[in-house]
Design a protein around this motif. Structure first.
Motif, short mmCIF file in Angstrom:
data_model
loop_
_atom_site.label_atom_id
_atom_site.label_comp_id
_atom_site.label_asym_id
_atom_site.label_seq_id
_atom_site.Cartn_x
_atom_site.Cartn_y
_atom_site.Cartn_z
N ALA A 104 46.48 154.18 -74.72
CA ALA A 104 45.84 154.88 -75.83
C ALA A 104 45.73 154.01 -77.07
N ARG A 105 46.62 153.01 -77.20
CA ARG A 105 46.58 152.11 -78.36
C ARG A 105 46.21 150.68 -77.94
N ARG A 106 45.72 150.54 -76.74
CA ARG A 106 45.27 149.24 -76.21
C ARG A 106 46.37 148.20 -76.21
N ILE A 107 47.58 148.63 -75.94
CA ILE A 107 48.70 147.72 -75.80
C ILE A 107 48.87 147.43 -74.31
N PRO A 108 48.68 146.18 -73.89
CA PRO A 108 48.76 145.87 -72.45
C PRO A 108 50.20 145.92 -71.95
N ALA A 109 50.34 146.12 -70.66
CA ALA A 109 51.66 146.06 -70.03
C ALA A 109 52.21 144.65 -70.12
N CYS A 110 53.51 144.53 -70.34
CA CYS A 110 54.14 143.20 -70.35
C CYS A 110 53.89 142.47 -69.03
N ALA A 111 53.90 143.24 -67.93
CA ALA A 111 53.73 142.65 -66.61
C ALA A 111 52.35 142.03 -66.42
N LEU A 193 43.59 137.13 -69.01
CA LEU A 193 44.59 137.87 -69.75
C LEU A 193 43.91 138.99 -70.54
N PRO A 194 44.65 140.00 -70.94
CA PRO A 194 44.03 141.14 -71.63
C PRO A 194 43.50 140.80 -73.02
#
Length: 204
Positions: A104-111, A193-194
């Protein structure tokens, strides 16, 4: 090289295995490009810790990269440090963020960047295993407030500053609950990468 990095052992442990002090992380097995970037950052003052700044002040790039290659090649057994069990709900929330991000806040997964096994990715993204919660929280906080910076574009600054304080605590709790494995950083060509990330720049 083992004799040359003897000064590192007091803080980071034999072969970079880690020590009981939560703020001195394990170096062994992290990508050489990542370690090199951090050594340069300490030498050039982008990361601030006086003993490291002083120790590296006059070392050339070629020497720093040899140091980085040495620790990247190490794989000693991890130092096991007993500590209080993290809150189970906090760990579950951290797992959700680490593996799925906050869409929802466009924060990618660490993985997504650090690898599905969180062992890192060549040439410059570190593994996240074997880190204590206080260390993870301190580094994310350093990025949030501009105390720690990386090569531009500084993707970690963007991500860390987008996390709330409770989310930082959850990520730190989950990562610190994971054991060190024998997994090595993923190799291969560039991957999508994102977001643009200067940490994947090849060392010169």
């Amino acid at each position: 090289m083992e004799a040359r990095v003897a000064a590192c052992v007091g803080c980071h442990g034999l072969a970079g295995r880690g020590v009981e002090n939560v703020y001195f992380p394990r170096l062994a097995g992290k990508p050489a490009g990542y370690l090199y970037n951090q050594l340069v950052a300490f030498r050039d003052g982008r990361r601030k810790y006086v003993p490291m700044n002083y120790l590296l002040a006059y070392l050339p790039d070629s020497y720093l990269y040899k140091m980085a290659e040495y620790f990247a090649a190490q794989n000693p057994p991890p130092l096991v440090v007993a500590g209080p069990a993290p809150d189970a709900q906090l760990v579950r929330e951290g797992q959700r963020i680490v593996t799925g991000g906050v869409p929802a806040r466009r924060i990618p997964a660490c993985a997504t960047c650090h690898g599905g096994d969180l062992a890192g990715r060549e040439p410059g993204i570190p593994g996240l295993l074997g880190l204590r919660a206080d260390y993870v929280s301190a580094q994310l906080g350093a990025w949030r407030y501009g105390v720690r910076t990386a090569l531009a574009p500084d993707c970690m600054q963007v991500i860390a500053s987008s996390l709330t304080e409770p989310e930082v605590a959850a990520v730190a709790a989950y990562l610190s609950s994971l054991p060190v494995t024998n997994a090595r950083p993923a190799k291969g060509g560039p991957v999508a990468l994102p977001m643009p990330c200067g940490s994947q720049a090849q060392p010169k």
